[in-house]
Design an enzyme around this catalytic site. Structure first.
Site, PDB file in Angstrom:
ATOM      1  N   LYS A  24     -70.914 -69.107 -23.088  1.00  0.00           N
ATOM      2  CA  LYS A  24     -69.852 -68.809 -22.123  1.00  0.00           C
ATOM      3  C   LYS A  24     -70.085 -69.609 -20.845  1.00  0.00           C
ATOM      4  O   LYS A  24     -71.192 -69.624 -20.297  1.00  0.00           O
ATOM      5  CB  LYS A  24     -69.782 -67.312 -21.831  1.00  0.00           C
ATOM      6  CG  LYS A  24     -68.589 -66.921 -20.951  1.00  0.00           C
ATOM      7  CD  LYS A  24     -68.385 -65.429 -20.905  1.00  0.00           C
ATOM      8  CE  LYS A  24     -67.243 -65.027 -19.992  1.00  0.00           C
ATOM      9  NZ  LYS A  24     -65.945 -65.607 -20.405  1.00  0.00           N
TER      10      LYS A  24
ATOM     11  N   HIS B 295     -72.548 -61.645 -22.261  1.00  0.00           N
ATOM     12  CA  HIS B 295     -71.822 -62.517 -23.176  1.00  0.00           C
ATOM     13  C   HIS B 295     -72.775 -63.506 -23.839  1.00  0.00           C
ATOM     14  O   HIS B 295     -73.932 -63.652 -23.426  1.00  0.00           O
ATOM     15  CB  HIS B 295     -70.719 -63.291 -22.437  1.00  0.00           C
ATOM     16  CG  HIS B 295     -69.495 -62.480 -22.165  1.00  0.00           C
ATOM     17  ND1 HIS B 295     -69.387 -61.668 -21.060  1.00  0.00           N
ATOM     18  CD2 HIS B 295     -68.336 -62.333 -22.859  1.00  0.00           C
ATOM     19  CE1 HIS B 295     -68.206 -61.066 -21.069  1.00  0.00           C
ATOM     20  NE2 HIS B 295     -67.551 -61.445 -22.156  1.00  0.00           N
TER      21      HIS B 295
END
Length: 272
Positions: free
Chosen positions: A162, A158
């Site tokens: 995040k 990600h």
């Protein structure tokens, strides 16, 4: 028509939800929120969500105020664990269905969500993408068929911003793999370093990568003798998460109280 309130509309997911709901013919946006104390409170939701045109809905910094007079059928929430739990409490008090795409709940937070679901219908899933949820189902089926002779690993990637790791989707994959293989959470390994020795039988590895602007990638590896199977989902934008959440919003409005997930929405529960 499913009258919809969207929270956190100044964020990436919130603004995407507003844009796609506005483009739909059956999801009128009747309320919207921004974070408490935001200077954007009181402005038109269409402008806050960067649609380039007004929506004739005021963005409030309190969900209760956004619900006042809105006659909402459902609230869609992708904010954060603390804010989401507050919004779930408000929805339970008002009798409004809720769709939750937030991840990173503690066990205590999850228990609170379950308690609110005794009063209202809630769809909560770590990933609202239809494709990801099909991958989750396929991973479980592969694990059942391949059995213990294959080593299983989960890898996710990600963007650098995040906050939780591993991702909620990776944890969901780990959960279904544990169930499919008849193992326990003690078999999950989240880090390896140093002289770890040979891979223990039955171990399931879950690893996280963070960097750049990666929207979301998840791969389940099944390593066998002489062959390897890779099951991968890659998200290239956030629209599919929002579309899945709006599909859940249509489905959950008017349901009986309970805690549902995307398998319920997609009609996958109990299917093999």
């Amino acid at each position: 028509m499913t009258r919809t309130v969207i929270t956190g509309i100044s964020g990436r997911m919130g603004s995407t939800l507003v844009r796609l709901a506005k483009a739909a013919s059956d999801l009128p946006v009747v309320g919207a929120t921004v974070r408490p104390g935001s200077p954007l409170a009181g402005q038109d939701a269409g402008l806050v969500a960067r649609l380039g045109a007004p929506l004739d809905v005021i963005a409030h910094d309190d969900l209760g105020r956004a619900l006042d007079g809105a006659k909402a059928d459902v609230v869609v929430d992708f904010t954060g664990p603390e804010a989401t739990l507050h919004h779930a409490k408000v929805c339970a008090e008002r009798g409004v269905a809720l769709v939750v795409g937030t991840t990173g709940f503690t066990p205590e937070g999850r228990a609170q969500l379950e308690a609110h679901a005794k009063r209202i219908p809630i769809v909560a899933a770590p990933n609202m993408s239809v494709g990801v949820n099909l991958v989750i189902r396929m991973a479980a089926e592969l694990a059942r068929v391949l059995g213990p002779s294959f080593d299983v690993e989960v890898l996710e990637a990600h963007h650098r911003m995040k906050k939780d790791a591993p991702s909620g989707t990776a944890l969901k994959l780990a959960e279904v793999l544990v169930d499919a293989l008849g193992r326990s959470k003690d078999d999950l390994t989240f880090a390896r370093e140093g002289q770890t020795g040979a891979r223990p039988p039955g171990e399931i590895g879950v690893q996280a990568l963070r960097g750049g602007d990666v929207v979301g990638e998840h791969t389940v590896y099944f390593f066998g003798e002489g062959e390897r199977i890779e099951l991968t989902h890659r998200a290239t934008n956030r629209d599919q998460f929002a579309q899945g959440a709006l599909r859940a919003a249509r489905w959950v409005a008017g349901r009986a109280p309970g805690l549902y997930d995307m398998a319920d929405v997609l009609g996958l529960q109990g299917k093999t």
